[in-house]
Each structure stands twice: as structure tokens, then as C-alpha cells.
Design a protein around this motif. Structure first.
Motif, PDB file in Angstrom:
ATOM      1  N   PHE A   1       0.963  -1.432  -0.016  1.00  0.00           N
ATOM      2  CA  PHE A   1       0.004  -0.076  -0.007  1.00  0.00           C
ATOM      3  C   PHE A   1       0.795   1.242  -0.242  1.00  0.00           C
ATOM      4  N   SER A   2       0.224   2.409  -0.415  1.00  0.00           N
ATOM      5  CA  SER A   2       0.889   3.600  -0.292  1.00  0.00           C
ATOM      6  C   SER A   2       0.491   4.576   0.616  1.00  0.00           C
ATOM      7  N   THR A   3       1.721   5.228   1.257  1.00  0.00           N
ATOM      8  CA  THR A   3       1.551   6.297   2.153  1.00  0.00           C
ATOM      9  C   THR A   3       1.910   7.549   1.686  1.00  0.00           C
ATOM     10  N   PRO A   4       1.834   8.686   2.168  1.00  0.00           N
ATOM     11  CA  PRO A   4       2.438   9.949   1.672  1.00  0.00           C
ATOM     12  C   PRO A   4       3.896   9.902   1.619  1.00  0.00           C
ATOM     13  N   LEU A   5       4.701   9.090   2.506  1.00  0.00           N
ATOM     14  CA  LEU A   5       5.970   9.170   2.729  1.00  0.00           C
ATOM     15  C   LEU A   5       6.538   8.083   1.887  1.00  0.00           C
ATOM     16  N   ALA A   6       6.033   7.068   1.684  1.00  0.00           N
ATOM     17  CA  ALA A   6       6.490   5.771   0.995  1.00  0.00           C
ATOM     18  C   ALA A   6       5.521   4.718   0.264  1.00  0.00           C
ATOM     19  N   ASP A   7       5.992   3.880  -0.554  1.00  0.00           N
ATOM     20  CA  ASP A   7       5.163   2.879  -0.769  1.00  0.00           C
ATOM     21  C   ASP A   7       5.737   1.691   0.130  1.00  0.00           C
ATOM     22  N   ARG A   8       4.520   1.011   0.848  1.00  0.00           N
ATOM     23  CA  ARG A   8       4.985   0.178   1.852  1.00  0.00           C
ATOM     24  C   ARG A   8       4.625  -1.364   1.373  1.00  0.00           C
ATOM     25  N   VAL A   9       5.624  -2.148   1.297  1.00  0.00           N
ATOM     26  CA  VAL A   9       5.515  -3.540   0.994  1.00  0.00           C
ATOM     27  C   VAL A   9       5.867  -4.662   2.059  1.00  0.00           C
ATOM     28  N   PHE A  10       5.026  -5.360   2.688  1.00  0.00           N
ATOM     29  CA  PHE A  10       5.098  -6.564   3.599  1.00  0.00           C
ATOM     30  C   PHE A  10       4.992  -7.551   2.944  1.00  0.00           C
ATOM     31  N   LEU A  11       5.447  -8.706   3.490  1.00  0.00           N
ATOM     32  CA  LEU A  11       5.262 -10.149   3.067  1.00  0.00           C
ATOM     33  C   LEU A  11       4.988 -11.018   4.150  1.00  0.00           C
ATOM     34  N   GLN A  12       4.226 -11.758   3.939  1.00  0.00           N
ATOM     35  CA  GLN A  12       3.689 -12.853   4.939  1.00  0.00           C
ATOM     36  C   GLN A  12       4.178 -14.364   4.540  1.00  0.00           C
ATOM     37  N   ILE A  13       4.857 -15.117   5.597  1.00  0.00           N
ATOM     38  CA  ILE A  13       5.468 -16.305   5.152  1.00  0.00           C
ATOM     39  C   ILE A  13       4.781 -17.387   6.009  1.00  0.00           C
ATOM     40  N   THR A  14       4.152 -18.321   5.540  1.00  0.00           N
ATOM     41  CA  THR A  14       3.359 -19.296   6.460  1.00  0.00           C
ATOM     42  C   THR A  14       4.167 -20.759   6.285  1.00  0.00           C
ATOM     43  N   THR A  15       4.021 -21.495   7.309  1.00  0.00           N
ATOM     44  CA  THR A  15       4.699 -22.805   7.325  1.00  0.00           C
ATOM     45  C   THR A  15       3.727 -23.771   7.395  1.00  0.00           C
ATOM     46  N   ASP A  16       4.192 -25.181   7.112  1.00  0.00           N
ATOM     47  CA  ASP A  16       3.249 -26.193   7.065  1.00  0.00           C
ATOM     48  C   ASP A  16       3.186 -26.626   8.679  1.00  0.00           C
ATOM     49  N   GLY A  17       3.932 -25.957   9.718  1.00  0.00           N
ATOM     50  CA  GLY A  17       3.633 -26.195  11.007  1.00  0.00           C
ATOM     51  C   GLY A  17       2.689 -24.943  11.568  1.00  0.00           C
ATOM     52  N   GLY A  18       2.264 -24.311  10.810  1.00  0.00           N
ATOM     53  CA  GLY A  18       1.152 -23.420  11.339  1.00  0.00           C
ATOM     54  C   GLY A  18       1.776 -22.013  12.036  1.00  0.00           C
ATOM     55  N   ILE A  19       3.261 -21.893  11.485  1.00  0.00           N
ATOM     56  CA  ILE A  19       3.812 -20.559  11.825  1.00  0.00           C
ATOM     57  C   ILE A  19       3.802 -19.532  11.045  1.00  0.00           C
ATOM     58  N   THR A  20       3.404 -18.616  11.080  1.00  0.00           N
ATOM     59  CA  THR A  20       3.538 -17.061  10.334  1.00  0.00           C
ATOM     60  C   THR A  20       4.463 -16.044  10.616  1.00  0.00           C
ATOM     61  N   GLY A  21       5.177 -15.702   9.712  1.00  0.00           N
ATOM     62  CA  GLY A  21       6.044 -14.639  10.024  1.00  0.00           C
ATOM     63  C   GLY A  21       5.834 -13.590   8.952  1.00  0.00           C
ATOM     64  N   TRP A  22       6.313 -12.357   9.367  1.00  0.00           N
ATOM     65  CA  TRP A  22       6.075 -11.158   8.485  1.00  0.00           C
ATOM     66  C   TRP A  22       7.437 -10.500   8.297  1.00  0.00           C
ATOM     67  N   GLY A  23       7.674  -9.779   7.204  1.00  0.00           N
ATOM     68  CA  GLY A  23       8.844  -9.084   6.822  1.00  0.00           C
ATOM     69  C   GLY A  23       8.391  -7.759   5.802  1.00  0.00           C
ATOM     70  N   GLU A  24       9.462  -6.844   6.039  1.00  0.00           N
ATOM     71  CA  GLU A  24       9.202  -5.742   5.174  1.00  0.00           C
ATOM     72  C   GLU A  24      10.308  -5.471   4.181  1.00  0.00           C
TER      73      GLU A  24
END
Length: 89
Positions: free
Chosen positions: A11-34
Motif C-alpha cells: 500500500f502507499s502512504t504519503p511518505l513511501a510505498d510500503r511492501v510487507f510479506l507474510q510467510i506461512t509454514t506447514d507447521g502453522g507458524i506465520t512470519g512477517w517481513g518488510e
């Protein structure tokens, strides 16, 4: 444990375009990165999605191995800010 999926949220903000990613595992753990890179959101998001097929199935606990492998295999030391932002996410 293996990486099952990677998706992006951008998504975009007035200061920058933001990109986040979500990684999920087969063990049910979810992690986020930018992977934000100022005004290059769409390009950075595309770079993240280009890496998606290569990260599915990898062991998420081996972060350094994944980083080194991607850095050396795909663009190497010639890589620029867009790839490095995608890889940092």
C-alpha cells in the motif's frame, strides 16, 4: 518444517510505498517481513513475488542459508536496491 506460502501486502502512504510479506509454514507458524523501498513499491513487490517459487518448500529456520543462496544465485554482488529490499523482506 517447510515454507508453505508467501504473499505480499502493499500500500502507499504519503511518505513511501510500503511492501510487507507474510510467510506461512506447514507447521502453522506465520512470519512477517518488510521490503519497503521508498517510491518503488510495485517494483519491489514484483521482485518479492519473483522469489516466491524458489522459497516455497525451504526450511524457514535456515535464514542465513536462504539469504546467502539467493544472494549468490540470483543477482550476486551486482544486485541493486530493489533486489536487496525484496531479499531483506
Amino acid at each position: 518444517m517447510k515454507i508453505r506460502d508467501l504473499r505480499t501486502v502493499a500500500f502507499s502512504t504519503p511518505l513511501a510505498d510500503r511492501v510487507f510479506l507474510q510467510i506461512t509454514t506447514d507447521g502453522g507458524i506465520t512470519g512477517w517481513g518488510e521490503a519497503t523501498l521508498e517510491a518503488n513499491g510495485k517494483i519491489t513487490e514484483t521482485a518479492v513475488l519473483e522469489l516466491r517459487p524458489y522459497i516455497i518448500g525451504l526450511d524457514p529456520t535456515r535464514v542465513e542459508m536462504i539469504w546467502q543462496s539467493f544472494y549468490r544465485t540470483f543477482w550476486g554482488r551486482r544486485s541493486g536496491a530493489i533486489f536487496m529490499s525484496a531479499l531483506s523482506g
